[in-house]
Design a protein around this motif. Structure first.
Motif, PDB file in Angstrom:
ATOM      1  N   UNK A  28       0.821   7.876  -2.177  1.00  0.00           N
ATOM      2  CA  UNK A  28       0.880   6.599  -2.894  1.00  0.00           C
ATOM      3  C   UNK A  28       1.778   6.711  -4.112  1.00  0.00           C
ATOM      4  N   UNK A  29       2.890   6.012  -4.077  1.00  0.00           N
ATOM      5  CA  UNK A  29       3.876   6.068  -5.145  1.00  0.00           C
ATOM      6  C   UNK A  29       3.300   5.540  -6.459  1.00  0.00           C
ATOM      7  N   UNK A 107      -2.644 -10.390  -5.848  1.00  0.00           N
ATOM      8  CA  UNK A 107      -3.299  -9.920  -7.071  1.00  0.00           C
ATOM      9  C   UNK A 107      -3.011  -8.459  -7.410  1.00  0.00           C
ATOM     10  N   UNK A 108      -2.700  -7.639  -6.405  1.00  0.00           N
ATOM     11  CA  UNK A 108      -2.499  -6.223  -6.680  1.00  0.00           C
ATOM     12  C   UNK A 108      -1.400  -5.658  -5.789  1.00  0.00           C
ATOM     13  N   UNK A 109      -0.930  -4.469  -6.167  1.00  0.00           N
ATOM     14  CA  UNK A 109       0.086  -3.796  -5.378  1.00  0.00           C
ATOM     15  C   UNK A 109      -0.449  -3.446  -3.995  1.00  0.00           C
ATOM     16  N   UNK A 110       0.448  -3.300  -3.042  1.00  0.00           N
ATOM     17  CA  UNK A 110       0.045  -3.030  -1.665  1.00  0.00           C
ATOM     18  C   UNK A 110      -0.670  -1.682  -1.566  1.00  0.00           C
ATOM     19  N   UNK A 111      -0.142  -0.662  -2.251  1.00  0.00           N
ATOM     20  CA  UNK A 111      -0.788   0.654  -2.236  1.00  0.00           C
ATOM     21  C   UNK A 111      -2.200   0.616  -2.787  1.00  0.00           C
ATOM     22  N   UNK A 112      -2.379  -0.109  -3.877  1.00  0.00           N
ATOM     23  CA  UNK A 112      -3.727  -0.231  -4.477  1.00  0.00           C
ATOM     24  C   UNK A 112      -4.658  -0.980  -3.541  1.00  0.00           C
ATOM     25  N   UNK A 113      -4.153  -2.014  -2.879  1.00  0.00           N
ATOM     26  CA  UNK A 113      -4.974  -2.790  -1.936  1.00  0.00           C
ATOM     27  C   UNK A 113      -5.423  -1.905  -0.778  1.00  0.00           C
ATOM     28  N   UNK A 114      -4.505  -1.082  -0.260  1.00  0.00           N
ATOM     29  CA  UNK A 114      -4.847  -0.157   0.831  1.00  0.00           C
ATOM     30  C   UNK A 114      -5.932   0.813   0.368  1.00  0.00           C
TER      31      UNK A 114
END
Length: 198
Positions: A28-29, A107-114
């Motif tokens: 996760x970047x 609402x949030x970055x894709x990485x955070x959502x994952x």
């Protein structure tokens, strides 16, 4: 004079090592960027829309739509420093519905959502390197305006796929601010100076 030459060389080596890692990691970047910036990162979505069949055909994809494109910047919550400019191409049929819903809410970055959904993924980096600001493009080779003020160096970038199964669900193109390391070093020196003055 020797000290400043040594410090400059050491800074260049550190800069190179960190960007080498950032551009090849399949983790996760956002986690790495938060660590580098020493700040929580928030997402600002510039645009998010369904793409037409013509653009989907340019990507070599004729099934699996609808497709959505999302352009965003990641910003330090306290510092307001823009760390990356990102473009995501979402293949809706290959993305779990719960994640697709989170992406749609912006609402949030894709990485955070994952991560927040506890999903298992596989990421495959397909391209990375450095380019001039004038060369920055989207997935369709259209020029884009990177949201980094005062650019003086080439822009590091990474393109990769996120898999949720056998087919990729999301293609990501991330441009990173080339001065993120210099910004963090400056922040550290400012904090050290203010601690001495107290």
């Amino acid at each position: 004079m020797i000290d400043s030459q040594f410090e400059r060389k050491a800074s260049d080596v550190l800069h190179g090592l960190i960007f080498d890692f950032l551009l090849v990691t399949d983790g996760r970047t956002t986690d790495l960027l938060e660590m580098l910036l020493n700040d929580k990162i928030i997402v600002h979505v510039i645009r998010q829309e369904q793409i037409g069949e013509e653009d989907a055909n340019l990507m070599g994809e004729s099934s699996g739509g609808p497709y959505y494109i999302r352009e965003s910047v990641l910003i330090g919550e306290k510092s307001r420093f823009v760390v990356s400019h990102n473009i995501a191409l979402v293949y809706s049929k290959h993305v779990p519905p719960a994640l697709f819903e989170k992406i749609a809410h912006r609402q949030e970055g894709i990485g955070k959502a994952i991560s927040s959904l506890g999903m298992r993924t596989f990421r495959k980096v397909v391209d990375s390197g450095f380019m001039n600001e004038a060369e920055t493009v989207d997935f369709f080779q259209r020029p884009i305006k990177i949201h980094f003020p005062n650019l003086q160096n080439k822009v590091p970038y990474k393109r990769y796929f996120i898999y949720f199964g056998r087919k990729p669900g999301i293609q990501m193109l991330e441009y990173f601010h080339p001065s993120i390391i210099g910004h963090r070093l400056q922040q550290g020196m400012t904090e050290e100076q203010s601690n001495k003055e107290e």
